[in-house]
Every structure is written in structure tokens, then in C-alpha cells.
Design a protein around this motif. Sequence first.
Motif, mmCIF file in Angstrom:
data_model
loop_
_atom_site.group_PDB
_atom_site.id
_atom_site.type_symbol
_atom_site.label_atom_id
_atom_site.label_comp_id
_atom_site.label_asym_id
_atom_site.label_seq_id
_atom_site.Cartn_x
_atom_site.Cartn_y
_atom_site.Cartn_z
ATOM 1 N N VAL A 127 24.903 51.532 -28.254
ATOM 2 C CA VAL A 127 26.169 50.895 -28.711
ATOM 3 C C VAL A 127 26.167 50.551 -29.956
ATOM 4 O O VAL A 127 27.276 51.049 -30.817
ATOM 5 C CB VAL A 127 27.109 50.597 -27.397
ATOM 6 C CG1 VAL A 127 28.617 50.139 -28.256
ATOM 7 C CG2 VAL A 127 27.176 50.841 -25.808
ATOM 8 N N THR A 128 25.403 49.395 -30.362
ATOM 9 C CA THR A 128 25.049 48.929 -31.576
ATOM 10 C C THR A 128 23.994 47.853 -31.629
ATOM 11 O O THR A 128 23.187 48.156 -30.176
ATOM 12 C CB THR A 128 25.910 47.708 -31.733
ATOM 13 O OG1 THR A 128 26.003 47.506 -33.182
ATOM 14 C CG2 THR A 128 26.204 46.687 -30.432
ATOM 15 N N GLU A 129 23.644 47.802 -32.652
ATOM 16 C CA GLU A 129 22.422 47.316 -33.075
ATOM 17 C C GLU A 129 21.951 46.487 -34.170
ATOM 18 O O GLU A 129 22.828 46.191 -34.538
ATOM 19 C CB GLU A 129 20.907 48.502 -32.454
ATOM 20 C CG GLU A 129 20.983 49.483 -34.536
ATOM 21 C CD GLU A 129 19.789 49.507 -34.485
ATOM 22 O OE1 GLU A 129 19.940 50.948 -35.752
ATOM 23 O OE2 GLU A 129 18.808 50.124 -33.889
ATOM 24 N N ILE A 130 21.048 45.468 -34.354
ATOM 25 C CA ILE A 130 20.500 44.841 -35.262
ATOM 26 C C ILE A 130 20.101 44.528 -35.211
ATOM 27 O O ILE A 130 18.678 44.727 -34.699
ATOM 28 C CB ILE A 130 21.117 43.084 -34.841
ATOM 29 C CG1 ILE A 130 22.804 43.311 -34.395
ATOM 30 C CG2 ILE A 130 20.923 41.958 -36.330
ATOM 31 C CD1 ILE A 130 22.936 42.004 -33.947
ATOM 32 N N GLY A 183 22.861 46.789 -21.336
ATOM 33 C CA GLY A 183 21.878 45.266 -21.885
ATOM 34 C C GLY A 183 21.495 45.561 -23.059
ATOM 35 O O GLY A 183 21.581 46.254 -23.543
ATOM 36 N N ILE A 184 20.981 44.283 -23.722
ATOM 37 C CA ILE A 184 20.240 43.941 -24.335
ATOM 38 C C ILE A 184 19.201 44.769 -24.251
ATOM 39 O O ILE A 184 17.830 43.788 -23.257
ATOM 40 C CB ILE A 184 20.229 42.657 -25.510
ATOM 41 C CG1 ILE A 184 21.799 42.809 -25.827
ATOM 42 C CG2 ILE A 184 19.284 42.654 -26.254
ATOM 43 C CD1 ILE A 184 22.269 41.204 -25.972
ATOM 44 N N GLN A 244 13.392 50.069 -25.490
ATOM 45 C CA GLN A 244 14.666 51.206 -25.787
ATOM 46 C C GLN A 244 14.615 52.504 -25.164
ATOM 47 O O GLN A 244 15.726 53.622 -24.936
ATOM 48 C CB GLN A 244 15.141 51.156 -26.987
ATOM 49 C CG GLN A 244 16.080 49.941 -27.584
ATOM 50 C CD GLN A 244 15.705 49.475 -29.148
ATOM 51 O OE1 GLN A 244 15.181 50.038 -29.888
ATOM 52 N NE2 GLN A 244 15.543 48.404 -29.543
ATOM 53 N N LYS A 245 13.326 52.805 -25.595
ATOM 54 C CA LYS A 245 13.177 54.770 -25.699
ATOM 55 C C LYS A 245 12.500 54.755 -23.440
ATOM 56 O O LYS A 245 13.576 55.984 -23.208
ATOM 57 C CB LYS A 245 11.020 55.109 -25.187
ATOM 58 C CG LYS A 245 11.072 56.438 -25.538
ATOM 59 C CD LYS A 245 9.739 56.427 -25.792
ATOM 60 C CE LYS A 245 9.332 58.139 -26.579
ATOM 61 N NZ LYS A 245 7.766 58.281 -26.619
ATOM 62 N N PHE A 294 22.005 46.485 -28.554
ATOM 63 C CA PHE A 294 22.638 46.703 -27.179
ATOM 64 C C PHE A 294 23.029 48.162 -26.396
ATOM 65 O O PHE A 294 23.539 48.992 -27.641
ATOM 66 C CB PHE A 294 24.361 46.201 -27.193
ATOM 67 C CG PHE A 294 24.931 45.847 -25.838
ATOM 68 C CD1 PHE A 294 25.086 44.508 -25.244
ATOM 69 C CD2 PHE A 294 25.679 46.630 -25.056
ATOM 70 C CE1 PHE A 294 25.587 44.519 -24.101
ATOM 71 C CE2 PHE A 294 26.729 46.410 -24.137
ATOM 72 C CZ PHE A 294 26.374 44.896 -23.633
ATOM 73 N N MET A 295 22.793 48.382 -25.463
ATOM 74 C CA MET A 295 22.892 49.828 -24.893
ATOM 75 C C MET A 295 23.480 49.824 -23.702
ATOM 76 O O MET A 295 23.598 48.920 -22.567
ATOM 77 C CB MET A 295 21.281 50.374 -24.334
ATOM 78 C CG MET A 295 20.743 50.285 -26.019
ATOM 79 S SD MET A 295 18.837 50.898 -26.188
ATOM 80 C CE MET A 295 19.123 53.263 -25.504
#
Length: 313
Positions: A208-211, A189-190, A197-198, A236-237
Motif C-alpha cells: 500500500v505504501t512504504e518508507i 500489517g507493516i 515483504q516477499k 504497509f501491506m
Amino acid sequence: MDNKTRRESTFAHKKQMEAPLTWEAPPYCEIIDLKENYYEEVLRLIKHHYLKEDPMCRSVNLLKDHESKQQYLDLIKIWMKDSTSLIAISKSSGRVIGTIIARINSLLDKTNTYSRVQIFQGKALELIMSLKSALVLQADAYSLFEVDKYLRIYILCVHPSYENNDLGAELLFSSYQVAMSLQLVAIAGIFTSAKNQKTASRVGFKKVTEIKYSTWIVNEEIVFNNSGIGNYSAAFMGKITPDENCQEEILESRRRFWEQEEENKKKHKTKNRNNCGNFLYVTTFHRKTDFFSSDYVLSGMTPPKHFRCDAIQ
């Protein structure tokens, strides 16, 4: 079996089929599948807390953009109908105190929401979806997990009163129980805030990736420039779900944790009169810090300025 008995049996079976599944949950709440009778209460929770506090929604003033707000809520209601979302209900009040909105994303499903950003009405919602769409494409979850479908988390929302009770983590844990029950090998999910996120990291999700918000620029302006302290990116994790051999071991470990937590509360929570005026002095054990904290209740006086909590030995 006569007609009346048959009808009663059919009705009872139908009610049983319609009843929500109950998932493992901490002692203070129940975690169940989200059913239609809870849709409006969940939408109110999301409207009053998620849309107000989410870094992206706050930055683009989504609540002040009526068209965006309404379409986002309509979209969330569509996601709810996939029957893979969960809610947490307080055992004391019976109210919804948290939700996780999730649905199965399939490589063969050409109606992927984030691939159709152009259909959204409302500037604020379009700005949000454009960044999320870029994250989904950047992550390429199907290739990453080597799957053709996975459980996708769209919204994680917890009532502020329960944020310190690890409810977000409990909902995430239950969601990958859902994924396992559906024989999905991945969940992702985002997560748009540092807090979420924590929380996701603590239950095994990997970034996985981030902006970075500071890099998302439209018409030479940073779009998400009011994301709040500590909220620097949308990420995105995801994680691979445990196999069947590990599932029961994980659940048993979780149950032991809750049992130990209840024992700690009974052991360490005491109420007695302190020598400070009319204060009711309450000592409570907090598992996160392993410290005793002191609360002064209804006295009309201020607590002592110098009070030291001793660490548990």
C-alpha cells in the motif's frame, strides 16, 4: 443428572471452550490460537529472534536499550490478549517455532497504539514507533479498504530453522482464515524486512505504501542505517479476504499442495551409499527450486568438489 456429573460436565465444557482452535497447517506442525499458557515461550522466541533480527530493532540497538526492550515485550503481551494471534508448534518437538501477533484495529477505537507514540519510554522504541505511526497514517487503511475495522498484523516471527519451510506464509494464510472467521473483509500489517515483504506478496498481500529507511532522518542522521542487506524499507501491506464462496476452494487447494509435497518427499527421498569413501549420500527433493540437492552426512571427509544436480524432467 446428579451434582457430581453436572460439575464434571461443566468442567469438561469449560476446558473445551478454553482449548485453542486448530487451523489448517502443513504436516510438520500445528497452527493454533495463541493462549496464555504459551505467552512466555512466544515472548522468548520474539526476544531471541525477532528483536535480534528485525531490521528496525537491529538498527537502533533495541536489545541494548533495556527500557525499550522491556516496554516492547510488555506491549506485545498486551497485543497477545486480543485472542487473534497464532502460533505454530512443531509436531516433532512440541516447541513453538513461529508466531503471528495480530489484533483487530477499529476506527472507533481511540486507543490506537501508534497514535500514542509519546507515551513510550525508551529512545529505541520511540524511534521505531514513530516510523510505524507515520506508515499507518500514510496508508489510511480504513479509507483504502472502505471498512471501520480490519485485522492488523503486528509481528511475524519464525524460528530460523523453519524459515525455508514457508512457515511465514502458512501463518499469514492462517491469519486471513482468522479474519474471515471474524467476518473482517481486510487484513494488513507493516513488514520491515525484504524477506517478510516477499512472503506477504506470495500469499496475496499488496504493498500500500512504504518508507525507505534511508529517508527517515532525525536530527540530521539516518535512524535505520543498519537494516541489513536487501532491507531497504518498511512497507504497509494488505489484502481483501476471500468471500465464503472462495474460502473452501482455497483450503482444498492448500490441502492438495501439502499432500503432493508429502508424496514428493516419499518418492524422491532416498538414502544409499555413494562410492565416495564413507559418505552417506542423501538426495532430497526441494519444491522451491525443483532441484535435487545432495547432503553429505558424518564422514570425516569433504564432498566431491564437482557435483552436478540434475533438474527434474
